[in-house]
Design a protein around this motif. Structure first.
Motif, PDB file in Angstrom:
ATOM      1  N   GLN A  79      44.302   5.581  54.692  1.00 24.81           N
ATOM      2  CA  GLN A  79      43.007   5.047  54.453  1.00 24.81           C
ATOM      3  C   GLN A  79      41.833   5.939  54.240  1.00 24.81           C
ATOM      4  OE1 GLN A  79      42.643   0.686  55.844  1.00 24.81           O
ATOM      5  NE2 GLN A  79      43.916   1.377  57.108  1.00 24.81           N
ATOM      6  N   GLY A  80      42.153   7.018  55.205  1.00 26.19           N
ATOM      7  CA  GLY A  80      40.884   8.064  54.959  1.00 26.19           C
ATOM      8  C   GLY A  80      40.983   8.596  53.489  1.00 26.19           C
ATOM      9  N   GLY A  81      42.063   8.537  52.897  1.00 25.52           N
ATOM     10  CA  GLY A  81      42.238   9.253  51.568  1.00 25.52           C
ATOM     11  C   GLY A  81      41.481   8.165  50.436  1.00 25.52           C
ATOM     12  N   ASP A  82      41.750   6.588  51.055  1.00 19.34           N
ATOM     13  CA  ASP A  82      41.019   5.486  50.059  1.00 19.34           C
ATOM     14  C   ASP A  82      39.599   5.805  50.100  1.00 19.34           C
ATOM     15  OD1 ASP A  82      43.592   4.376  50.083  1.00 19.34           O
ATOM     16  OD2 ASP A  82      43.127   2.872  51.317  1.00 19.34           O
ATOM     17  N   VAL A  83      38.931   6.216  51.328  1.00 22.37           N
ATOM     18  CA  VAL A  83      37.473   6.455  51.543  1.00 22.37           C
ATOM     19  C   VAL A  83      37.163   7.777  50.193  1.00 22.37           C
ATOM     20  CG1 VAL A  83      35.513   7.203  52.753  1.00 22.37           C
ATOM     21  CG2 VAL A  83      37.227   5.679  53.650  1.00 22.37           C
ATOM     22  N   ALA A  84      38.149   8.788  50.519  1.00 23.22           N
ATOM     23  CA  ALA A  84      37.785   9.936  49.799  1.00 23.22           C
ATOM     24  C   ALA A  84      37.957   9.638  48.329  1.00 23.22           C
ATOM     25  CB  ALA A  84      38.618  11.247  49.942  1.00 23.22           C
ATOM     26  N   GLY A  85      38.828   8.829  47.713  1.00 17.53           N
ATOM     27  CA  GLY A  85      38.877   8.133  46.546  1.00 17.53           C
ATOM     28  C   GLY A  85      37.662   7.401  46.037  1.00 17.53           C
ATOM     29  N   VAL A  86      37.067   6.841  47.007  1.00 16.58           N
ATOM     30  CA  VAL A  86      35.876   6.097  46.441  1.00 16.58           C
ATOM     31  C   VAL A  86      34.613   6.955  46.359  1.00 16.58           C
ATOM     32  CG1 VAL A  86      34.072   4.478  47.418  1.00 16.58           C
ATOM     33  CG2 VAL A  86      36.561   3.862  47.687  1.00 16.58           C
ATOM     34  N   LEU A  91      37.870  -2.327  53.538  1.00 14.32           N
ATOM     35  CA  LEU A  91      38.942  -1.567  53.951  1.00 14.32           C
ATOM     36  C   LEU A  91      40.332  -2.033  53.252  1.00 14.32           C
ATOM     37  CD1 LEU A  91      38.875  -0.970  57.715  1.00 14.32           C
ATOM     38  CD2 LEU A  91      37.784   0.594  56.034  1.00 14.32           C
ATOM     39  N   ARG A  92      41.157  -1.376  53.084  1.00 11.21           N
ATOM     40  CA  ARG A  92      42.495  -1.493  52.340  1.00 11.21           C
ATOM     41  C   ARG A  92      43.095  -2.980  52.863  1.00 11.21           C
ATOM     42  NH1 ARG A  92      47.834   1.770  50.461  1.00 11.21           N
ATOM     43  NH2 ARG A  92      46.100   3.358  49.912  1.00 11.21           N
ATOM     44  N   GLY A  93      43.232  -3.753  52.112  1.00  6.02           N
ATOM     45  CA  GLY A  93      44.014  -4.885  52.259  1.00  6.02           C
ATOM     46  C   GLY A  93      43.032  -6.054  52.796  1.00  6.02           C
ATOM     47  N   LEU A  94      41.659  -5.861  53.249  1.00  6.86           N
ATOM     48  CA  LEU A  94      40.696  -6.543  53.603  1.00  6.86           C
ATOM     49  C   LEU A  94      39.626  -7.003  52.649  1.00  6.86           C
ATOM     50  CD1 LEU A  94      40.618  -5.110  57.228  1.00  6.86           C
ATOM     51  CD2 LEU A  94      42.111  -6.944  56.317  1.00  6.86           C
ATOM     52  N   GLY A  95      39.072  -8.050  53.073  1.00  8.50           N
ATOM     53  CA  GLY A  95      37.992  -8.383  52.321  1.00  8.50           C
ATOM     54  C   GLY A  95      38.326  -8.743  50.770  1.00  8.50           C
ATOM     55  N   MET A 140      38.253   4.249  63.082  1.00  7.98           N
ATOM     56  CA  MET A 140      39.631   4.807  63.051  1.00  7.98           C
ATOM     57  C   MET A 140      39.852   5.461  61.472  1.00  7.98           C
ATOM     58  SD  MET A 140      41.863   2.029  65.088  1.00  7.98           S
ATOM     59  CE  MET A 140      41.185   1.075  66.478  1.00  7.98           C
ATOM     60  N   VAL A 141      39.564   4.677  60.559  1.00  8.00           N
ATOM     61  CA  VAL A 141      39.509   5.289  59.395  1.00  8.00           C
ATOM     62  C   VAL A 141      38.665   6.377  59.016  1.00  8.00           C
ATOM     63  CG1 VAL A 141      39.079   4.493  56.790  1.00  8.00           C
ATOM     64  CG2 VAL A 141      40.399   3.003  58.296  1.00  8.00           C
ATOM     65  N   GLY A 142      37.305   6.087  59.692  1.00  6.29           N
ATOM     66  CA  GLY A 142      36.389   7.307  59.576  1.00  6.29           C
ATOM     67  C   GLY A 142      36.632   8.459  60.188  1.00  6.29           C
ATOM     68  N   PHE A 143      37.232   8.297  61.511  1.00  7.47           N
ATOM     69  CA  PHE A 143      37.721   9.682  62.138  1.00  7.47           C
ATOM     70  C   PHE A 143      38.845  10.247  61.313  1.00  7.47           C
ATOM     71  CE2 PHE A 143      40.271  11.824  65.182  1.00  7.47           C
ATOM     72  CZ  PHE A 143      39.135  12.240  66.072  1.00  7.47           C
ATOM     73  N   ALA A 144      39.714   9.622  60.803  1.00 11.92           N
ATOM     74  CA  ALA A 144      40.714  10.110  59.930  1.00 11.92           C
ATOM     75  C   ALA A 144      40.078  10.793  58.830  1.00 11.92           C
ATOM     76  CB  ALA A 144      41.659   9.003  59.414  1.00 11.92           C
ATOM     77  N   PHE A 145      39.149  10.236  58.127  1.00  3.02           N
ATOM     78  CA  PHE A 145      38.629  10.832  56.855  1.00  3.02           C
ATOM     79  C   PHE A 145      37.621  12.107  57.495  1.00  3.02           C
ATOM     80  CE2 PHE A 145      34.391  11.398  54.364  1.00  3.02           C
ATOM     81  CZ  PHE A 145      35.069  11.622  53.123  1.00  3.02           C
ATOM     82  N   ALA A 146      37.024  12.065  58.412  1.00  2.00           N
ATOM     83  CA  ALA A 146      36.226  13.204  59.009  1.00  2.00           C
ATOM     84  C   ALA A 146      37.150  14.293  59.486  1.00  2.00           C
ATOM     85  CB  ALA A 146      35.347  12.874  60.099  1.00  2.00           C
ATOM     86  N   MET A 147      38.291  14.124  59.907  1.00  2.00           N
ATOM     87  CA  MET A 147      39.312  14.992  60.457  1.00  2.00           C
ATOM     88  C   MET A 147      39.875  15.715  59.271  1.00  2.00           C
ATOM     89  SD  MET A 147      40.122  16.293  63.286  1.00  2.00           S
ATOM     90  CE  MET A 147      39.699  15.998  65.271  1.00  2.00           C
ATOM     91  N   GLU A 148      40.015  14.898  58.184  1.00  2.00           N
ATOM     92  CA  GLU A 148      40.711  15.579  57.012  1.00  2.00           C
ATOM     93  C   GLU A 148      39.754  16.201  56.094  1.00  2.00           C
ATOM     94  OE1 GLU A 148      44.829  15.212  55.190  1.00  2.00           O
ATOM     95  OE2 GLU A 148      43.717  13.456  54.928  1.00  2.00           O
TER      96      GLU A 148
END
Length: 254
Positions: A50-57, A32-36, A76-84
Motif C-alpha cells: 500500500q505504500g507502493g499505492d501511495v507512490a503510484g498516486v 486506501l486499497r479496498g476501502l472507500g 501504517m501505510v504512511g510509515f511503509a511509504f516513508a521507510m521505502e
C-alpha cells in the motif's frame, strides 16, 4: 499534502483539515486499497504494497515530495511509504495508532479492546454482512471519549460505504496483514535505521495520548509529541478544531 485515513472511515474524514490546508497546499486524499471508493482487490493489503499505492498516486500526479498526515491504519501505510521513500517525505504527522513491529507493539496487541486485530475465520464476512452498521458502531462508540461526537450523519455515510461489495473483506485484510507488516518494519529499521524527517506523533487524550510519541521514538529520530484534548481515537469527529491547529502549527514551524 497527502492525508491517509484509517479503518471505519474513508478519506472523507479529513474534510476539516483539507479545507484548511488547501488554502496554501496541494492536498491529496486517497482512499486506501479496498476501502472507500478505491478498487476492491482480493490481495495486497500488507502496508509495504500500500505504500507502493501511495507512490503510484504521487507519480501519476507528478508530485516528487510531500508532507504526510495519517491516522489509524493510514499511519501504517504512511510509515511503509516513508521507510521505502524517505527522500519523498518532508514532514510526517501520525495520529493515534501504533505501527506494527515498532516500539511496544507486542504489548499493544494484548489490549482486549483490540480484539478485532485477530478477528478472522471463514465465517467473519458472513457474520457482518448486512450488519455493517452494528459492527462499526462498536468501534465508533468504544474508541470515542464521547460517542455522541461521532454524529449520526457520519455513521450512516461510512456504514453505507463499508457495505459496498468487497469493502468489509478489504477491512479485515488490513488487519490480517499486521504480522507481515511487523516483519517488514523490523527489517527496514534494522537495515536503514529510524526515519530522519521531522515527525509529529499525536494521540487522543482519552486514547493513545502521549504514548504516541513514545511509540514513534522507536521508529523516528526527530519526534515531537502532542495530545488532542477532549478526544478519543476519532480526532476529526471529536475535536477537529484542536486537531487542525496542532497539525497546522507543526507544519508551519518547520
Amino acid at each position: 499534502m497527502v492525508l491517509l485515513h484509517g479503518y471505519g472511515e474513508t478519506g472523507d474524514m479529513w474534510s476539516p483539515l483539507a479545507a484548511e490546508l488547501m488554502r496554501d497546499h496541494q492536498v491529496i486524499v486517497p482512499d486506501l486499497r479496498g476501502l472507500g471508493l478505491s478498487a476492491k482487490p482480493k490481495t495486497g493489503f500488507d502496508k509495504k504494497t500500500q505504500g507502493g499505492d501511495v507512490a503510484g498516486v504521487l507519480d501519476a500526479l507528478r508530485v516528487t515530495k510531500a508532507d504526510l498526515v495519517t491516522h489509524d491504519i493510514g499511519n501504517m501505510v504512511g510509515f511503509a511509504f516513508a521507510m521505502e521513500h524517505p527522500e519523498r517525505v518532508r514532514r510526517f504527522v501520525l495520529i493515534d495508532a501504533p505501527v506494527p513491529g515498532v516500539g511496544p507493539w507486542e504489548e499493544v496487541l494484548k489490549n482486549p479492546l483490540l480484539w478485532h486485530f485477530r478477528f478472522g475465520g471463514p465465517d467473519m464476512e458472513r457474520l457482518v454482512a448486512g450488519r455493517e452498521r452494528i459492527y462499526l458502531d462498536r468501534f465508533w462508540n468504544e474508541f470515542s471519549a464521547d460517542p455522541q461526537r461521532f454524529d449520526e450523519e457520519s455513521r450512516r455515510h461510512y456504514a453505507r460505504i463499508y457495505a459496498l461489495p468487497g469493502a468489509m473483506h478489504s477491512g479485515f485484510e488490513q488487519f490480517h496483514a499486521f504480522d507481515q507488516d511487523a516483519v517488514d518494519n523490523r527489517a527496514w529499521l534494522a537495515a536503514k535505521g529510524k526515519l530522519k524527517m521531522p515527525v509529529l506523533a499525536l494521540g487522543g487524550e482519552k486514547s493513545f495520548g502521549d504514548q504516541m510519541a513514545v511509540v514513534m521514538r522507536s521508529g523516528a529520530e526527530n519526534v515531537t509529541g502532542g495530545v488532542v484534548p477532549a478526544s478519543g481515537h476519532w480526532i476529526m469527529e471529536e475535536n477537529p478544531d484542536a486537531t487542525v491547529k496542532l497539525v497546522r502549527a507543526f507544519l508551519d514551524k518547520q
